[in-house]
Design an enzyme around this catalytic site. Structure first.
Site: not given
Ligand code: NAD
Length: 498
Positions: A254, A267, A301, A400
């Site tokens: 994007y 991530c 995560c 994961e």
């Molecule tokens: P996800 O990637 O599905 O969603 C995260 C966010 O992105 C949400 O708000 C979602 O609505 C948005 N999103 C989804 N698809 C999108 C798109 N195409 N375009 C723009 N935005 C979009 O993740 P999740 O299922 O909500 O969370 C789990 C993941 O988060 C796991 O992989 C976990 O490891 C990671 N995580 C990382 C940390 C860190 O600090 N590294 C902390 C917490 C969670």
């Protein structure tokens, strides 16, 4: 709130939800009139209808954020003034801590004990810590010659889009908005569609504390629509994203296809827990190992999902881990005795069960759990699950899972342990256990991960940066003073002296 099951249930039953976007200091519905349903994963029943923010709401929020930024009430306020407002915000969060804890428990299926004693206290502490830092940071004067004066300053980047996941809803919001607001930016935050309620409430509390209208906006909505609109917006200067590596990639795309906004990615992970034969106390190791793997239902995560253990102590440690894991009660997240609540939603539960099927068919030995339970509640509960005799080639050791599934992998030599720990596309966190100080230093440096904890499982505290190597992260770090850097631009002012 007293953490007594009956009291918690009573308080939860009386909660009123804020379900609209919070833009420019006001609650607003989606222009389309569309909503989406958020449900309680512990019952499978709907909780609330949330305004489905989309391109018009993101445009509106970004315009409000830009106007607020340009007006300077926040971005050019004296650091000490911003500090006072954010401290009041932390006080407002504290005064409403019970409600925030319940919102996250109801929407995310997380145990109330965790939300009330960890997530929300950490959320409050995070805002306070970044607030306190604001008027203690200095710029630099460069060591140039007598004819010049060069100031090196940090300035807010402008409008920051934050897109966050569902596993720690309030806390992930705080990790972003704490440093972003502290450094003078305006924020547009999109919570995960599965957990919008605490973020919306936080925006309202920030406004009550005196954060000016337009400075902190929350647009609930789906990822494909509202999330993408933030990612592609031409007037968003930076996106701070936490979520899956797959969606993280989308944000880089994007940005490349729009205004080359800065992108910070936090991530996924596949964190190793490496236990050497001289580990100090196997009972303590087992305790950490169970916490690392099963805390927050493994929806974490930095979940320590791979237990890489020396072959000489493997059987004893596995026995201890299994015994302890059996004592972690799975059940109603509103019950303070519960250690594992519900998984976030049915498709996610099915995905985790799919990994269990893959583990079995690839030849790993299932030694604990593996099934969905408490189905009559309508909730998405599953047993704590442990596989022994896992090889790093198996899917369960590489991907994961984001569920309560631990894989045990044996090793013989230190070099083999390091190779196994690093045999992953991720690099978020790791832990290692040994009494040998030299080995502790050697191995913690050899492991390619953002946080390595020694003789414990830990993500550090608010004073330490958190973020990943490899495909776990990109560009920045959450928490600590380093989080301030990523929300600022470095500016040089070069003066010619007469
Ligand atoms: P996800 O990637 O599905 O969603 C995260 C966010 O992105 C949400 O708000 C979602 O609505 C948005 N999103 C989804 N698809 C999108 C798109 N195409 N375009 C723009 N935005 C979009 O993740 P999740 O299922 O909500 O969370 C789990 C993941 O988060 C796991 O992989 C976990 O490891 C990671 N995580 C990382 C940390 C860190 O600090 N590294 C902390 C917490 C969670």
């Amino acid at each position: 709130m007293k953490l007594k099951y009956s009291d918690v249930k009573k308080t939860a039953g009386k909660l009123k939800f804020r379900t609209q976007a919070f833009i420019d200091g006001k609650f607003v519905g989606a222009r389309s009139g569309q909503t989406f349903t958020t449900e309680n994963p512990a019952t499978g029943k709907p909780l609330a209808e949330i305004a489905a923010g989309d391109i018009p709401e993101v445009n509106r929020a970004v315009t409000a954020a830009r106007k607020a930024f340009d007006r300077g009430l926040w971005s050019r306020a004296k650091p000490g003034e911003r500090k006072q407002v954010l401290l009041r915000f932390a006080d407002r969060l504290e005064a409403n801590a019970d409600e925030l804890a319940l919102l996250d428990t109801l929407e995310a299926g997380k145990p109330i004990g965790d939300c009330a004693t960890m997530d929300i206290p950490d959320t409050i502490h995070c805002i306070r810590w970044h607030a306190e830092a604001i008027d203690k940071l200095y710029g630099h004067v460069s060591p140039t010659g007598p004819e010049n004066l060069a100031l090196i300053l940090r300035e807010p980047v402008g409008v920051v889009g934050c897109v966050i996941p569902w596993n720690f809803p309030a806390q992930m919001a705080a990790w972003k908005i704490g440093p972003a607001l502290a450094t003078g930016n305006s924020v547009v935050l999109k919570p995960a569609e599965l957990t919008s309620l605490s973020a919306i409430r936080m925006a309202e509390l920030a406004a009550e504390a005196g954060v000016p209208a337009g400075v902190f906006n929350v647009v609930p909505g789906l990822g494909e629509t509202a999330g993408q609109a933030i990612g592609r917006h031409g007037d968003v200067d930076l996106v701070a994203f936490t979520g899956s590596t797959e969606v993280g990639r989308c944000f880089l795309k994007y940005a490349a296809e729009s205004n080359l906004k800065r992108v910070i990615l936090e991530c996924g992970g596949k964190s190793p827990q490496v236990v050497f034969a001289d580990a100090p106390d196997l009972a303590a190791v087992a305790n950490h190992a169970v916490g690392a793997a099963f805390w927050n239902m493994g929806e974490n995560c930095s979940c320590g999902s791979r237990l890489i253990v020396h072959k000489n102590i493997k059987d004893e440690l596995v026995q201890r881990v299994v015994k302890l894991a059996r004592t972690w009660p799975v059940g109603d997240p509103l019950d303070p005795r519960t250690r594992l609540g519900a998984l976030i939603e049915k498709p996610h539960l099915e995905k985790v069960l799919g990994y269990i099927a893959a583990g079995r068919s690839e030849g790993a030995k299932l030694i604990l759990g593996g099934r969905r339970i408490l189905e009559r509640t309508g909730g998405y509960f599953m047993e704590v699950t442990i596989f022994d005799e896992v090889s790093q080639k198996m899917k369960i050791a590489r991907e994961e899972i984001f569920g309560p599934v631990l894989s045990v992998i044996p090793f013989s030599t230190e070099a083999e342990a390091i190779a196994l720990a690093n045999a992953t596309d991720y690099g978020l966190a790791a832990s290692l256990y040994t009494q040998d100080l030299n080995r502790a230093h050697r191995v913690s440096r050899a492991i390619r991960a953002g946080t390595v904890s020694v003789n414990c499982f830990s993500e550090g505290d608010i004073t330490t940066p958190f973020g990943g190597f490899k495909q776990s992260g990109f560009f920045g770090r959450d928490k600590s003073i380093w989080a301030h850097d990523q929300y600022t631009e470095l500016k040089t002012i070069w003066m010619q002296l007469a």
